[in-house]
Write an enzyme that holds these catalytic residues in place. Structure first.
Site, PDB file in Angstrom:
ATOM      1  N   HIS A  25      -3.961  46.422  15.427  1.00  0.00           N
ATOM      2  CA  HIS A  25      -2.510  46.355  15.601  1.00  0.00           C
ATOM      3  C   HIS A  25      -1.817  47.582  15.031  1.00  0.00           C
ATOM      4  O   HIS A  25      -2.400  48.374  14.281  1.00  0.00           O
ATOM      5  CB  HIS A  25      -1.945  45.093  14.929  1.00  0.00           C
ATOM      6  CG  HIS A  25      -2.088  45.102  13.433  1.00  0.00           C
ATOM      7  ND1 HIS A  25      -3.290  44.912  12.785  1.00  0.00           N
ATOM      8  CD2 HIS A  25      -1.168  45.288  12.450  1.00  0.00           C
ATOM      9  CE1 HIS A  25      -3.101  44.978  11.480  1.00  0.00           C
ATOM     10  NE2 HIS A  25      -1.824  45.215  11.245  1.00  0.00           N
ATOM     11  N   ASP A  29       1.828  48.118  12.929  1.00  0.00           N
ATOM     12  CA  ASP A  29       2.701  47.203  12.188  1.00  0.00           C
ATOM     13  C   ASP A  29       4.073  47.017  12.853  1.00  0.00           C
ATOM     14  O   ASP A  29       4.714  47.990  13.285  1.00  0.00           O
ATOM     15  CB  ASP A  29       2.893  47.700  10.749  1.00  0.00           C
ATOM     16  CG  ASP A  29       1.613  47.552   9.933  1.00  0.00           C
ATOM     17  OD1 ASP A  29       0.852  46.604  10.194  1.00  0.00           O
ATOM     18  OD2 ASP A  29       1.382  48.390   9.045  1.00  0.00           O
ATOM     19  N   HIS A  74      -4.698  49.758  13.406  1.00  0.00           N
ATOM     20  CA  HIS A  74      -5.619  49.529  12.305  1.00  0.00           C
ATOM     21  C   HIS A  74      -6.122  48.092  12.303  1.00  0.00           C
ATOM     22  O   HIS A  74      -5.556  47.214  12.957  1.00  0.00           O
ATOM     23  CB  HIS A  74      -4.996  49.902  10.959  1.00  0.00           C
ATOM     24  CG  HIS A  74      -3.743  49.164  10.625  1.00  0.00           C
ATOM     25  ND1 HIS A  74      -2.520  49.439  11.188  1.00  0.00           N
ATOM     26  CD2 HIS A  74      -3.523  48.127   9.755  1.00  0.00           C
ATOM     27  CE1 HIS A  74      -1.602  48.629  10.693  1.00  0.00           C
ATOM     28  NE2 HIS A  74      -2.188  47.817   9.837  1.00  0.00           N
ATOM     29  N   ARG A 115       1.893  46.935  -0.350  1.00  0.00           N
ATOM     30  CA  ARG A 115       2.253  47.687   0.864  1.00  0.00           C
ATOM     31  C   ARG A 115       3.759  47.850   0.970  1.00  0.00           C
ATOM     32  O   ARG A 115       4.515  46.910   0.733  1.00  0.00           O
ATOM     33  CB  ARG A 115       1.742  46.973   2.121  1.00  0.00           C
ATOM     34  CG  ARG A 115       1.786  47.895   3.342  1.00  0.00           C
ATOM     35  CD  ARG A 115       1.409  47.180   4.629  1.00  0.00           C
ATOM     36  NE  ARG A 115       2.597  46.750   5.345  1.00  0.00           N
ATOM     37  CZ  ARG A 115       2.586  46.043   6.474  1.00  0.00           C
ATOM     38  NH1 ARG A 115       1.431  45.672   7.021  1.00  0.00           N
ATOM     39  NH2 ARG A 115       3.705  45.696   7.065  1.00  0.00           N
TER      40      ARG A 115
HETATM   41  C1  SIN Z   1      -2.410  45.503   6.955  1.00  0.00           C
HETATM   42  O1  SIN Z   1      -2.641  45.353   8.144  1.00  0.00           O
HETATM   43  O2  SIN Z   1      -1.338  45.923   6.526  1.00  0.00           O
HETATM   44  C2  SIN Z   1      -3.499  45.189   5.934  1.00  0.00           C
HETATM   45  C3  SIN Z   1      -4.498  46.278   5.848  1.00  0.00           C
HETATM   46  C4  SIN Z   1      -5.565  45.993   4.840  1.00  0.00           C
HETATM   47  O3  SIN Z   1      -5.463  45.019   4.081  1.00  0.00           O
HETATM   48  O4  SIN Z   1      -6.546  46.741   4.796  1.00  0.00           O
END
Ligand code: SIN
Length: 292
Positions: free
Chosen positions: A116, A118, A267, A283
């Site tokens: 995805h 974000d 990612h 994050r």
């Molecule tokens: C996310 O998609 O923000 C999480 C990424 C992660 O935990 O590695």
């Protein structure tokens, strides 16, 4: 020796990923831009293909927030399904973790376990995400990234002409039965972010390069196509984008600050560390412009 003498960039992978060492983001001189290093870091990030790791950072939440704001306005994620995982004192920090204290989850477990970009279901889809690794399991818990620019450029010219101009519907409702099935997707989240159409091929507003723009968790189809046509085309593209030669797999070290560009990457968080160790991360998410 000044900080500018030690700043160094190393490529991590042919398609995307750059490592930065020799900078202290919490240093007041860096924060006040007395060193003018931010411009070099930002340029290096744009040139990285979409993923940069800055190693060995000691960041308090305030430091991460201050650095993240240099990328743009932060998306506070208030009202989103992940609201229970926001940092209690610093609401613009979203906690990703498998840790539980006194029966309370310290972050969202199994966040992002699908390919995805974000917040693509929003009008102002995310520009950048900055994830700070505070506790890392001894092995496992990697994050994978694909370079959607090189994936686009690897398609034949005829295929590119066919898909240029197509648009996808991004609908968070789909996440209820998939990527967010273990969470309570709130009505507030769904009503504030109704289904939205974004281009399948977007132009990066800063590099000017075209890239595929996909999110397997929320795309429900391609506008104007019947569901079978749309599913066949999307299925091909999802497989194409994650070919190993377009992918960088980040093996975390404690104190890594990872910054990815959601406009030109996807990612996937690898959820393989149950029973291996604890993972705790902060994050921050930077608003982007509407994709064009
Ligand atoms: C996310 O998609 O923000 C999480 C990424 C992660 O935990 O590695």
């Amino acid at each position: 020796m000044s900080a500018a003498d030690t700043l160094s960039f190393q490529r991590l992978n042919p398609s995307l990923g750059v490592q930065v060492t020799g900078v202290d983001l919490a240093d007041p001189a860096f924060r006040s831009d007395g060193t003018n290093l931010f411009g070099q870091i930002y340029r290096g990030w744009l040139d990285s293909g979409g993923v940069m790791v800055i190693r060995d950072q000691n960041l308090e939440p305030e430091d991460q927030l201050a650095f993240s704001r240099r990328f743009g306005e932060l998306d506070p994620l208030e009202g989103a399904t992940v609201e229970p995982y926001l940092h209690p004192e610093h609401r613009e920090i979203y906690r990703v973790s498998n840790k539980v204290k006194d029966g309370v989850k310290l972050g969202r477990q199994r966040a992002g376990v699908y390919w995805h970009s974000d917040n693509s279901h929003k009008e102002r889809a995310a520009k950048a995400s900055l994830l700070y690794g505070i506790e890392i399991p001894p092995y496992g818990g990697d994050t994978m990234f694909s370079n959607m620019t090189v994936a686009y450029e690897a398609l034949s010219e005829t295929f590119r002409r066919t898909i240029d101009g197509l648009r996808c519907i991004h609908d968070f409702e789909k996440a209820k039965s998939g990527s967010f099935k273990n969470e309570t997707v709130t009505d507030r989240h769904l009503t504030t972010t109704p289904p939205i159409s974004h281009p399948l091929v977007r132009t990066h507003p800063e590099t000017g390069r075209k890239c595929l723009y996909l999110n397997a968790g929320v795309i429900t189809g391609i506008e104007g196509m019947d569901p079978e046509e749309s599913a066949a085309l999307l299925d091909f593209l999802y497989r194409h984008c994650i070919r190993p030669e377009f992918v960088y797999r980040h093996q975390w070290r404690e104190k890594d600050l990872l910054i990815w560009d959601n406009r030109c990457t996807m990612h996937y968080a690898v959820a393989d560390y149950d029973g291996v160790g604890e993972r705790y991360m902060h994050r921050t998410t930077v608003f982007g412009d509407r994709p064009v």
